[in-house]
Design an enzyme around this catalytic site. Structure first.
Site, PDB file in Angstrom:
ATOM      1  N   GLU A  16      40.175  41.858  37.985  1.00 19.94           N
ATOM      2  CA  GLU A  16      39.374  40.871  38.736  1.00 19.94           C
ATOM      3  C   GLU A  16      39.687  39.457  38.279  1.00 19.94           C
ATOM      4  OE1 GLU A  16      38.132  41.832  41.375  1.00 19.94           O
ATOM      5  OE2 GLU A  16      38.163  43.981  40.923  1.00 19.94           O
ATOM      6  N   HIS A  75      42.638  38.132  40.154  1.00 18.55           N
ATOM      7  CA  HIS A  75      42.235  37.557  41.452  1.00 18.55           C
ATOM      8  C   HIS A  75      41.648  36.167  41.247  1.00 18.55           C
ATOM      9  CE1 HIS A  75      42.870  40.891  44.164  1.00 18.55           C
ATOM     10  NE2 HIS A  75      42.027  41.696  43.560  1.00 18.55           N
TER      11      HIS A  75
END
Length: 684
Positions: free
Chosen positions: A474, A477
């Site tokens: 994550e 991202h």
């Protein structure tokens, strides 16, 4: 300006004031902004004039950015602090936002204005990013039905509105079904085998409900340890059934939150929408803005991976069955609720290691700070906490990113732990997008959300290595969103990046979780501070590709099911959801789940997320990420030049250039599948 300054959703220049946002603020704010945007658009398009970036596109991006900044905290709160009032306010706005988006996409005058800019002399003077923004917009006008006759435009608008309602309802059903089930156990004997870390979570949940003993929920930190460690086969079966029948017609909540009618309608409407736009099916429409060149290429890619991995997966499974029978004494046939349990036993028997052995070495704070040090070494960025940000929950932390010169690059919220009324899974979302012009210097801000095992009592949160990898994913991202150097929201960060390339920076970051040098930064025993011992590291490496072929075919099952569902939809026959899933499982699965399993009913990625006819993106981007990482393996995992190249060629570029061009600029050639097969232990 008709802005109501008393409404915190209008405070768009600073960070969202989460503690002051109330459900009753939401609809009036969105109504006001939509009315203002429509008035602004009428002014921008009014009168005959030569359109330019400055007099049309920049003010358009500004008005849409303002709307996005008001909606973003609402949408986020709906996912992480869900309650009935907020849900009602959120749902009241969905059709309005859908209509507004369709209205813009079908505005012929606006489309012609964009086309005029592209065909004018000024085009040559625009930057790559500006040109990409306009090219993407022209494509998206067509995908929104700008060329359709009026009746079809109306139908398109109705379909879009209904689809946004259905996706929201699907997600609500899944959240409600997850929250509706729990199992209360007073006798610790019934939980034999379950590790202390999970028992602590279950005890804490029981205390929260003012019950003695333990409470199992369907949140991952509670569900997963039962499936992997509970010696009671009956308990594993009961929890498996509750989890695998969520939001369906069967299981403990059978029929109460059933997503099947929603899925049927979603697939029918997607197909109709695709056909309205001249595509044969929704899979074709889905690929229009992606890297993949056509449906045959995607199917060929998935079939190729299946052919390479399925024989190995069958061997893995046969070995697991043999182990369960001959070593562990299982007298019945191996079932779905036995898989994780015996796989964990086999892993421990072969490699003498379990996720629980690693947990003490990964206290959450140590992992987070170590991760920041990893990216400092790679990209020269520094990350510091800030204490004064307003957040939605006491667990949430806020951080700022600065570059080597001390200039701010981005900010993010980190919300790590599972709790009630929070959507499951892990994701990154945008709070603010980078937007820079003569009047504005807007930094990108991200939400990074996970559902990890929370701290228990006085003990800090201790993560499994899988959770560490999820955090790095994550954060990858987040870096893509926050480190962008592109100044226009429509192509900054992850915007304008083809969906099948958007997982490249996230999967790429996971590689550092397996490197000794990086593990020394992110590990430290929560009591002694000792780094991950070499013996454990070697076992972890040895076990890295344990059953990787079985994991590969499971991902391929999801990908093929999703793609075929959208590719082969036939209105005369309906969605054939479970029938198609059975066909895919016949081809790639090593074990058929029980008849009551209703996996599609909780497959939020494709029914309530952005992955419809795009779940293949995970595997597609894994080819890119493994191959990109192989350059670091060749040149040094903390080589600053290599890191700087990745930062400049990939992370900073957003959607300003085609994804393949960016990859080639970094790697010096087109991607090869070899690194993925090697990393997965599937190389010949």
């Amino acid at each position: 300006m008709s802005m109501d300054q008393g409404n915190p959703l209008f405070q768009t220049e600073q960070l969202p004031p989460f503690s002051r946002i109330r459900p009753e603020h939401v609809e009036p704010a969105i109504d006001t902004l939509l009315a203002e945007n429509r008035a602004t658009l009428a002014t921008l398009l009014g009168g005959e004039r030569a359109y330019s970036w400055e007099n049309l596109i920049e003010p358009l991006e500004a008005m849409n950015d303002r709307l996005a900044k008001a909606w973003s905290p609402v949408s986020h709160l709906n996912a992480v602090m869900n309650n009935e009032e907020l849900r009602a306010a959120y749902n009241a706005c969905l059709p309005k936002l859908s209509d507004y988006g369709t209205e813009l996409g079908q505005n012929r005058h606006l489309f012609e204005a964009y086309r005029q800019i592209r065909d004018s002399a000024q085009w040559a003077g625009l930057s790559d990013a500006q040109q990409a923004s306009i090219e993407h917009a022209l494509r998206d006008f067509r995908l929104a039905g700008v060329d359709l006759p009026e009746a079809d435009k109306e139908r398109y608008r109705a379909i879009s509105q209904r689809l946004s309602e259905l996706s929201s309802k699907y997600q609500e059903n899944l959240l409600d079904a997850t929250n509706a089930w729990h199992k209360h156990i007073e006798d610790a004997e019934a939980l034999a085998g379950v590790p202390d870390s999970a028992l602590g979570v279950m005890r804490q949940e029981a205390e929260r409900r003012e019950l003695p003993g333990y409470v199992i929920t369907l949140d991952f930190p509670s569900f997963f340890p039962v499936m992997s460690y509970a010696d009671s086969r009956a308990l594993r079966r009961e929890v498996y059934e509750a989890f695998s029948t969520r939001a369906s017609d069967t299981g403990p909540q059978g029929g109460q939150y059933d997503n099947l009618p929603l899925m049927e309608e979603i697939l029918a409407l997607r197909h109709e929408k695709a056909q309205l736009l001249g595509f044969a099916n929704y899979a074709e429409l889905s690929l229009a803005p992606k890297m993949a060149e056509g449906t045959a290429q995607v199917m060929g890619f998935l079939q190729d991976l299946a052919e390479r991995s399925h024989p190995r997966a069958l061997e893995d499974f046969a070995e697991l069955r043999r182990f369960a029978r001959e070593v562990e004494g299982l007298t019945e046939e191996l079932q779905a609720w036995d898989l994780s349990y015996y796989a964990e036993k086999l892993r421990q028997s072969r490699y003498r290691i379990s996720q629980e052995d690693l947990r003490p070495y990964f206290p959450a704070d140590r992992v987070v700070n170590g991760m920041f040090e990893v990216v400092r070494r790679l990209y020269g960025i520094r990350i510091q906490p800030r204490e004064d940000a307003d957040t939605w929950h006491p667990d949430v932390r806020f951080y700022e990113i600065h570059d080597e010169q001390g200039a701010p690059r981005g900010q993010f919220y980190l919300d790590l732990y599972a709790r009630a009324h929070k959507r499951g899974g892990a994701w990154m979302d945008e709070c603010r997008v980078r937007f820079v012009n003569e009047r504005l210097q807007q930094l990108p801000v991200a939400y990074l959300t996970c559902n990890f095992t929370p701290p228990v009592g006085e003990q800090p949160a201790l993560l499994t290595h899988d959770e560490v990898t999820t955090l790095f994913h994550e954060f990858g991202h987040g870096l893509h969103h926050m480190l962008t150097r592109i100044d226009y929201p429509s192509v900054a960060g992850i915007n304008g990046v083809p969906w099948d390339a958007v997982e490249l920076p996230s999967q790429f970051m996971e590689n550092w979780c397996w490197e000794r040098e990086a593990l020394d930064l992110i590990s430290g025993h929560y009591e002694t501070g000792e780094k991950l011992p070499e013996a454990l590291f070697e076992k972890m490496q040895a076990a890295r590709n344990f059953q990787s072929a079985m994991q590969m075919v499971r991902q391929l099952e999801f990908s093929l099911f999703d793609f075929r569902l959208h590719l082969e939809y036939d209105p005369a026959r309906g969605a054939r959801i479970y029938e198609l899933l059975d066909e895919v499982r016949d081809q790639v699965a090593v074990m058929k789940p029980p008849a009551f399993n209703r996996f599609p009913n909780s497959f939020g990625h494709i029914f309530a997320g952005g992955y419809a006819a795009g779940y293949y993106s995970y595997k597609w981007a894994e080819v890119l990420s493994a191959d990109a990482y192989s350059r670091f393996e060749e040149e040094g995992i903390f080589n600053r030049e290599t890191g700087r190249d990745f930062l400049r060629q990939v992370l900073e570029q957003g959607g300003s250039k085609p994804a393949m061009d960016l990859f080639v600029a970094f790697r010096g050639r087109k991607p090869s599948i070899d690194a993925l097969l090697r990393h997965s232990g599937l190389a010949a």
